[in-house]
Design a protein around this motif. Structure first.
Motif, PDB file in Angstrom:
ATOM      1  N   LEU A 117       2.336  -2.089 -14.429  1.00  0.00           N
ATOM      2  CA  LEU A 117       1.280  -2.930 -14.994  1.00  0.00           C
ATOM      3  C   LEU A 117       1.076  -4.200 -14.171  1.00  0.00           C
ATOM      4  O   LEU A 117       0.271  -5.043 -14.526  1.00  0.00           O
ATOM      5  CB  LEU A 117       1.626  -3.301 -16.438  1.00  0.00           C
ATOM      6  N   ILE A 118       1.808  -4.313 -13.067  1.00  0.00           N
ATOM      7  CA  ILE A 118       1.749  -5.503 -12.228  1.00  0.00           C
ATOM      8  C   ILE A 118       1.043  -5.143 -10.926  1.00  0.00           C
ATOM      9  O   ILE A 118       1.307  -4.097 -10.353  1.00  0.00           O
ATOM     10  CB  ILE A 118       3.162  -6.020 -11.904  1.00  0.00           C
ATOM     11  N   SER A 119       0.157  -6.016 -10.491  1.00  0.00           N
ATOM     12  CA  SER A 119      -0.468  -5.799  -9.183  1.00  0.00           C
ATOM     13  C   SER A 119      -0.435  -7.104  -8.397  1.00  0.00           C
ATOM     14  O   SER A 119      -0.389  -8.190  -8.968  1.00  0.00           O
ATOM     15  CB  SER A 119      -1.901  -5.306  -9.332  1.00  0.00           C
ATOM     16  N   PHE A 120      -0.452  -6.968  -7.077  1.00  0.00           N
ATOM     17  CA  PHE A 120      -0.423  -8.133  -6.202  1.00  0.00           C
ATOM     18  C   PHE A 120      -1.493  -7.973  -5.141  1.00  0.00           C
ATOM     19  O   PHE A 120      -1.606  -6.924  -4.517  1.00  0.00           O
ATOM     20  CB  PHE A 120       0.949  -8.286  -5.545  1.00  0.00           C
ATOM     21  N   ASN A 121      -2.283  -9.009  -4.944  1.00  0.00           N
ATOM     22  CA  ASN A 121      -3.310  -9.027  -3.918  1.00  0.00           C
ATOM     23  C   ASN A 121      -2.818  -9.908  -2.771  1.00  0.00           C
ATOM     24  O   ASN A 121      -2.694 -11.122  -2.929  1.00  0.00           O
ATOM     25  CB  ASN A 121      -4.622  -9.567  -4.492  1.00  0.00           C
ATOM     26  N   GLU A 122      -2.537  -9.296  -1.624  1.00  0.00           N
ATOM     27  CA  GLU A 122      -2.008 -10.042  -0.475  1.00  0.00           C
ATOM     28  C   GLU A 122      -3.010 -11.026   0.109  1.00  0.00           C
ATOM     29  O   GLU A 122      -2.620 -12.020   0.703  1.00  0.00           O
ATOM     30  CB  GLU A 122      -1.569  -9.074   0.627  1.00  0.00           C
ATOM     31  N   TYR A 123      -4.285 -10.735  -0.035  1.00  0.00           N
ATOM     32  CA  TYR A 123      -5.304 -11.593   0.558  1.00  0.00           C
ATOM     33  C   TYR A 123      -5.484 -12.895  -0.208  1.00  0.00           C
ATOM     34  O   TYR A 123      -5.779 -13.931   0.379  1.00  0.00           O
ATOM     35  CB  TYR A 123      -6.634 -10.844   0.660  1.00  0.00           C
ATOM     36  N   LEU A 174      -0.767 -12.568  -8.279  1.00  0.00           N
ATOM     37  CA  LEU A 174      -0.062 -11.541  -9.042  1.00  0.00           C
ATOM     38  C   LEU A 174      -0.775 -11.419 -10.379  1.00  0.00           C
ATOM     39  O   LEU A 174      -1.062 -12.438 -11.019  1.00  0.00           O
ATOM     40  CB  LEU A 174       1.392 -11.964  -9.252  1.00  0.00           C
ATOM     41  N   THR A 175      -1.070 -10.188 -10.799  1.00  0.00           N
ATOM     42  CA  THR A 175      -1.873  -9.975 -12.000  1.00  0.00           C
ATOM     43  C   THR A 175      -1.177  -9.027 -12.966  1.00  0.00           C
ATOM     44  O   THR A 175      -0.627  -8.011 -12.541  1.00  0.00           O
ATOM     45  CB  THR A 175      -3.242  -9.374 -11.611  1.00  0.00           C
ATOM     46  N   VAL A 176      -1.197  -9.377 -14.253  1.00  0.00           N
ATOM     47  CA  VAL A 176      -0.726  -8.494 -15.326  1.00  0.00           C
ATOM     48  C   VAL A 176      -1.761  -8.526 -16.444  1.00  0.00           C
ATOM     49  O   VAL A 176      -2.421  -9.538 -16.652  1.00  0.00           O
ATOM     50  CB  VAL A 176       0.660  -8.908 -15.885  1.00  0.00           C
ATOM     51  N   VAL A 221       6.399 -18.919 -11.793  1.00  0.00           N
ATOM     52  CA  VAL A 221       5.773 -20.226 -12.022  1.00  0.00           C
ATOM     53  C   VAL A 221       6.476 -21.319 -11.224  1.00  0.00           C
ATOM     54  O   VAL A 221       5.818 -22.176 -10.621  1.00  0.00           O
ATOM     55  CB  VAL A 221       5.743 -20.563 -13.527  1.00  0.00           C
ATOM     56  N   VAL A 222       7.786 -21.284 -11.165  1.00  0.00           N
ATOM     57  CA  VAL A 222       8.525 -22.293 -10.402  1.00  0.00           C
ATOM     58  C   VAL A 222       8.195 -22.181  -8.920  1.00  0.00           C
ATOM     59  O   VAL A 222       7.992 -23.182  -8.238  1.00  0.00           O
ATOM     60  CB  VAL A 222      10.049 -22.160 -10.635  1.00  0.00           C
ATOM     61  N   GLN A 223       8.108 -20.950  -8.411  1.00  0.00           N
ATOM     62  CA  GLN A 223       7.821 -20.756  -6.990  1.00  0.00           C
ATOM     63  C   GLN A 223       6.427 -21.270  -6.641  1.00  0.00           C
ATOM     64  O   GLN A 223       6.249 -21.938  -5.636  1.00  0.00           O
ATOM     65  CB  GLN A 223       7.944 -19.269  -6.631  1.00  0.00           C
ATOM     66  N   SER A 224       5.437 -20.968  -7.472  1.00  0.00           N
ATOM     67  CA  SER A 224       4.068 -21.364  -7.145  1.00  0.00           C
ATOM     68  C   SER A 224       3.768 -22.798  -7.554  1.00  0.00           C
ATOM     69  O   SER A 224       2.955 -23.470  -6.925  1.00  0.00           O
ATOM     70  CB  SER A 224       3.071 -20.433  -7.828  1.00  0.00           C
ATOM     71  N   PHE A 248      -1.049 -18.335  -5.872  1.00  0.00           N
ATOM     72  CA  PHE A 248      -0.207 -18.915  -4.817  1.00  0.00           C
ATOM     73  C   PHE A 248       1.213 -18.348  -4.834  1.00  0.00           C
ATOM     74  O   PHE A 248       2.190 -19.084  -4.716  1.00  0.00           O
ATOM     75  CB  PHE A 248      -0.175 -20.445  -4.911  1.00  0.00           C
ATOM     76  N   ILE A 249       1.316 -17.037  -4.982  1.00  0.00           N
ATOM     77  CA  ILE A 249       2.610 -16.376  -5.064  1.00  0.00           C
ATOM     78  C   ILE A 249       3.055 -15.913  -3.682  1.00  0.00           C
ATOM     79  O   ILE A 249       2.284 -15.319  -2.934  1.00  0.00           O
ATOM     80  CB  ILE A 249       2.538 -15.162  -6.023  1.00  0.00           C
ATOM     81  N   ASN A 250       4.311 -16.164  -3.364  1.00  0.00           N
ATOM     82  CA  ASN A 250       4.897 -15.710  -2.112  1.00  0.00           C
ATOM     83  C   ASN A 250       4.954 -14.185  -2.106  1.00  0.00           C
ATOM     84  O   ASN A 250       5.382 -13.571  -3.080  1.00  0.00           O
ATOM     85  CB  ASN A 250       6.298 -16.314  -1.978  1.00  0.00           C
ATOM     86  N   LYS A 251       4.542 -13.579  -1.005  1.00  0.00           N
ATOM     87  CA  LYS A 251       4.478 -12.117  -0.891  1.00  0.00           C
ATOM     88  C   LYS A 251       5.839 -11.463  -1.122  1.00  0.00           C
ATOM     89  O   LYS A 251       5.938 -10.470  -1.845  1.00  0.00           O
ATOM     90  CB  LYS A 251       3.936 -11.736   0.486  1.00  0.00           C
ATOM     91  N   ASN A 252       6.882 -12.021  -0.550  1.00  0.00           N
ATOM     92  CA  ASN A 252       8.219 -11.426  -0.701  1.00  0.00           C
ATOM     93  C   ASN A 252       8.692 -11.452  -2.150  1.00  0.00           C
ATOM     94  O   ASN A 252       9.278 -10.489  -2.643  1.00  0.00           O
ATOM     95  CB  ASN A 252       9.232 -12.137   0.197  1.00  0.00           C
ATOM     96  N   LEU A 253       8.431 -12.556  -2.832  1.00  0.00           N
ATOM     97  CA  LEU A 253       8.806 -12.660  -4.244  1.00  0.00           C
ATOM     98  C   LEU A 253       8.002 -11.672  -5.081  1.00  0.00           C
ATOM     99  O   LEU A 253       8.543 -11.010  -5.959  1.00  0.00           O
ATOM    100  CB  LEU A 253       8.591 -14.086  -4.760  1.00  0.00           C
ATOM    101  N   ALA A 254       6.717 -11.548  -4.800  1.00  0.00           N
ATOM    102  CA  ALA A 254       5.865 -10.619  -5.551  1.00  0.00           C
ATOM    103  C   ALA A 254       6.358  -9.184  -5.416  1.00  0.00           C
ATOM    104  O   ALA A 254       6.492  -8.469  -6.406  1.00  0.00           O
ATOM    105  CB  ALA A 254       4.421 -10.740  -5.073  1.00  0.00           C
TER     106      ALA A 254
END
Length: 72
Positions: free
Chosen positions: A13-19, A23-25, A40-43, A58-64
């Motif tokens: 149910l989680i998706s991430f857009n690299e561009y 991160l979306t739920v 939330v802490v990371q971003s 503003f989510i880091n790709k590696n964390l996502a």
């Protein structure tokens, strides 16, 4: 619970857009508390609700991808 059912069905149910680094739920399928706190802490930003989704910006790709791997 919804994430567990999706995992059982071979979906996530989680998706991430690299561009856009978003991160979306779906609304109502919130992330478990500690995962949400980490995101939330990371971003440094609270999620935004838009069109039936909760969007973390503003989510880091590696964390996502590390988070998404927990739900596969």
């Amino acid at each position: 619970m919804k994430h567990l059912v999706a995992q059982y069905l071979g979906k996530t149910l989680i998706s991430f857009n690299e561009y856009t680094n978003e991160l979306t739920v779906p609304l109502g399928c919130d992330l478990p508390c500690l995962y949400e706190r980490a995101i939330v802490v990371q971003s440094g930003f609270q999620p935004v609700k838009n069109n039936g989704f909760k969007i973390y910006k503003f989510i880091n790709k590696n964390l996502a991808y590390a988070l998404i791997s927990k739900f596969k």
